[in-house]
Design a protein around this motif. Structure first.
Motif, PDB file in Angstrom:
ATOM      1  N   LYS A  11      40.386  31.961  32.897  1.00  0.00           N
ATOM      2  CA  LYS A  11      38.994  32.327  33.173  1.00  0.00           C
ATOM      3  C   LYS A  11      38.926  33.742  33.740  1.00  0.00           C
ATOM      4  N   GLY A  12      37.851  34.436  33.432  1.00  0.00           N
ATOM      5  CA  GLY A  12      37.641  35.771  33.986  1.00  0.00           C
ATOM      6  C   GLY A  12      36.922  35.676  35.332  1.00  0.00           C
ATOM      7  N   GLY A  13      37.126  36.663  36.174  1.00  0.00           N
ATOM      8  CA  GLY A  13      36.366  36.748  37.416  1.00  0.00           C
ATOM      9  C   GLY A  13      36.712  35.709  38.457  1.00  0.00           C
ATOM     10  N   VAL A  14      37.903  35.111  38.358  1.00  0.00           N
ATOM     11  CA  VAL A  14      38.282  34.076  39.332  1.00  0.00           C
ATOM     12  C   VAL A  14      39.116  34.621  40.488  1.00  0.00           C
ATOM     13  N   THR A  18      42.398  40.573  42.301  1.00  0.00           N
ATOM     14  CA  THR A  18      42.311  40.668  43.763  1.00  0.00           C
ATOM     15  C   THR A  18      43.546  40.034  44.401  1.00  0.00           C
ATOM     16  N   PRO A 214      39.205  33.378  52.013  1.00  0.00           N
ATOM     17  CA  PRO A 214      37.751  33.242  52.143  1.00  0.00           C
ATOM     18  C   PRO A 214      37.003  34.242  51.267  1.00  0.00           C
ATOM     19  N   ARG A 215      35.766  33.936  50.973  1.00  0.00           N
ATOM     20  CA  ARG A 215      34.894  34.943  50.369  1.00  0.00           C
ATOM     21  C   ARG A 215      34.665  36.024  51.416  1.00  0.00           C
ATOM     22  N   ASN A 216      34.951  37.257  51.065  1.00  0.00           N
ATOM     23  CA  ASN A 216      34.860  38.340  52.050  1.00  0.00           C
ATOM     24  C   ASN A 216      34.533  39.641  51.334  1.00  0.00           C
ATOM     25  N   LEU A 219      36.985  42.598  50.565  1.00  0.00           N
ATOM     26  CA  LEU A 219      37.923  42.492  49.434  1.00  0.00           C
ATOM     27  C   LEU A 219      37.273  43.019  48.155  1.00  0.00           C
ATOM     28  N   ALA A 220      35.958  42.824  48.042  1.00  0.00           N
ATOM     29  CA  ALA A 220      35.235  43.272  46.852  1.00  0.00           C
ATOM     30  C   ALA A 220      34.950  44.771  46.903  1.00  0.00           C
TER      31      ALA A 220
HETATM   32  P1  ADP Z   1      39.814  38.417  37.726  1.00  0.00           P
HETATM   33  O1  ADP Z   1      40.945  39.394  37.803  1.00  0.00           O
HETATM   34  O2  ADP Z   1      40.270  36.992  37.663  1.00  0.00           O
HETATM   35  O3  ADP Z   1      38.856  38.739  36.615  1.00  0.00           O
HETATM   36  P2  ADP Z   1      38.836  39.680  40.147  1.00  0.00           P
HETATM   37  O4  ADP Z   1      39.980  39.664  41.098  1.00  0.00           O
HETATM   38  O5  ADP Z   1      38.551  40.969  39.440  1.00  0.00           O
HETATM   39  O6  ADP Z   1      38.977  38.496  39.089  1.00  0.00           O
HETATM   40  O7  ADP Z   1      37.569  39.188  40.965  1.00  0.00           O
HETATM   41  C1  ADP Z   1      36.272  39.105  40.375  1.00  0.00           C
HETATM   42  C2  ADP Z   1      35.234  39.692  41.326  1.00  0.00           C
HETATM   43  O8  ADP Z   1      35.188  38.958  42.531  1.00  0.00           O
HETATM   44  C3  ADP Z   1      35.562  41.128  41.729  1.00  0.00           C
HETATM   45  O9  ADP Z   1      34.365  41.850  41.825  1.00  0.00           O
HETATM   46  C4  ADP Z   1      36.213  40.967  43.097  1.00  0.00           C
HETATM   47  O10 ADP Z   1      36.045  42.114  43.902  1.00  0.00           O
HETATM   48  C5  ADP Z   1      35.474  39.788  43.653  1.00  0.00           C
HETATM   49  N1  ADP Z   1      36.306  38.999  44.580  1.00  0.00           N
HETATM   50  C6  ADP Z   1      37.539  38.489  44.350  1.00  0.00           C
HETATM   51  N2  ADP Z   1      37.999  37.798  45.405  1.00  0.00           N
HETATM   52  C7  ADP Z   1      37.020  37.861  46.358  1.00  0.00           C
HETATM   53  C8  ADP Z   1      36.877  37.326  47.691  1.00  0.00           C
HETATM   54  N3  ADP Z   1      37.832  36.571  48.242  1.00  0.00           N
HETATM   55  N4  ADP Z   1      35.725  37.599  48.355  1.00  0.00           N
HETATM   56  C9  ADP Z   1      34.752  38.331  47.792  1.00  0.00           C
HETATM   57  N5  ADP Z   1      34.826  38.854  46.561  1.00  0.00           N
HETATM   58  C10 ADP Z   1      35.933  38.632  45.840  1.00  0.00           C
END
Ligand code: ADP
Ligand code: MG
Length: 261
Positions: A11-14, A18, A214-216, A219-220
Motif C-alpha cells: 500500500k502507498g502512504g502507510v 518515514t 505515534p502520529r506526529n 515527522l511529516a
Molecule cells: P509510504 O512510503 O508508505 O508511501 P510515507 O512514509 O511517505 O509512506 O508516509 C506517507 C505520509 O504520511 C507522508 O506525508 C508522511 O510524512 C506522513 N507520515 C508518515 N508517518 C507519520 C507519522 N507517524 N505521523 C505523521 N505523519 C506521518
C-alpha cells in the motif's frame, strides 16, 4: 556482515519511507553504520535524507543495470548520518528493461555483496507494489519490516504481502523472514485503532514490535527540510519513538543471533 532489511507494504502512504529514513537515523545514532537503498522511483527516501534526486549522476538504476557499483553510486555521509543509494524517475524504466535480462531478480543482491563489510545495516525502501523492483529487495534481504496503520482494511492487505514473502522464501531466498510489524501513525484516542492493534497482536503475537510510532506532525514536516524527523527534531514524540524502535530492532536481532549461535 551487514543485516539487510526491506521496509515493505504494497500500500502507498502507510509510512514505509518515514520508517526507513528514521530507523536509519536512529540506528546511526546508536553507532551503527547504515546504508539506505531507495527502491522507489518517487525518490522520497533520497530527498528525505537530504540528497537531491534531480542531481544524481549515478543512482540505483545504474546499479540494477550493472553500469556501476554501489561504491561508485552511493552518497556517503549525509547530514542524516548514513549513506544513501539514491533513486529518481529513471528507476521507473528499469522495471521494463530488467524483464529481458538474466538474473533480473538478483541484481541488487549481487551489488550489495560488494559493500557488505562497510555496513551493519542496509535498509531498503520499497515501492508500493509487489513488482520486480520489490522482488529485487526481497531477494537481497534477511528480513522484512512491515509498517502499518491500524485501520480497518490493514489486515486484509497484509495477506498478499505475507503470501509473497512466503513464496520468495520458498523459491528464491530461504533467508527471508518477517522480522516484524510496526504500528505507525498511531492515535490511541481512536478506538478502532486500539481494536485493530489488539487484533494484530492476537494474530501475529511477538511479530508485532513493542514500539508504537505515534502520529506526529514533526515527522511529516521533516522531509521538506531534507532530514529524517529523528535529526530534524530529536525531542519530538515521533523522533523519540523511532530511536526506541532502532534500539528494539538492534536488541531483537542480537537476541536471534545469539539463539542461532
Ligand atoms: P509510504 O512510503 O508508505 O508511501 P510515507 O512514509 O511517505 O509512506 O508516509 C506517507 C505520509 O504520511 C507522508 O506525508 C508522511 O510524512 C506522513 N507520515 C508518515 N508517518 C507519520 C507519522 N507517524 N505521523 C505523521 N505523519 C506521518
Ligand atoms: Mg515511500
Amino acid at each position: 556482515m551487514a543485516r539487510i532489511f526491506c521496509i515493505a507494504n504494497q500500500k502507498g502512504g502507510v509510512g514505509k519511507t518515514t520508517t526507513t529514513v528514521n530507523l536509519a537515523a536512529g540506528l546511526a545514532q546508536i553507532g551503527k553504520r547504515v546504508l539506505v537503498v531507495d527502491l522507489d522511483p518517487q525518490g522520497n527516501a533520497t530527498m528525505g535524507s537530504g540528497v537531491d534526486k534531480r542531481a544524481l549522476e549515478l543512482s540505483i538504476y545504474d546499479v540494477l543495470l550493472e553500469n556501476t557499483s554501489i561504491a561508485e553510486a552511493r552518497q556517503a555521509g549525509t547530514k542524516a548520518g548514513y549513506d544513501v543509494l539514491g533513486a529518481n524517475r529513471d528507476l521507473a524504466g528499469a522495471e521494463v528493461e530488467l524483464v529481458a535480462l538474466e538474473r533480473r531478480d538478483k541484481r541488487l543482491k549481487g551489488a550489495l555483496r560488494a559493500v557488505d563489510a562497510d555496513y551493519d545495516f542496509v535498509l531498503i525502501d520499497c515501492p508500493p507494489s509487489l513488482s520486480l523492483l520489490t522482488l529485487n529487495g526481497l531477494c537481497s534481504a534477511h528480513g522484512v519490516v512491515v509498517p502499518m496503520q491500524c485501520e480497518y482494511f490493514a489486515l486484509e492487505g497484509l495477506s498478499d504481502l505475507v503470501n509473497t514473502i512466503k513464496q520468495v522464501h520458498a523459491n528464491l531466498n530461504p533467508d527471508l523472514e518477517i522480522i516484524g510489524l510496526l504500528r505507525v501513525m498511531f492515535d490511541p484516542r481512536i478506538t478502532l485503532q486500539q481494536q485493530v492493534s489488539e487484533q494484530l497482536k492476537a494474530h501475529f503475537g511477538d511479530k508485532v514490535f513493542n514500539t508504537v510510532i505515534p502520529r506526529n506532525v514533526r515527522l511529516a514536516e521533516a522531509p521538506s527540510y531534507g532530514l529524517p524527523g529523528v535529526v530534524f527534531d530529536p525531542a519530538s514524540k515521533g523522533a523519540v519513538a523511532f530511536v526506541e524502535f532502532a534500539k528494539e530492532m538492534s536488541t531483537r536481532l542480537g537476541a536471534s543471533a545469539a539463539a542461532v549461535a
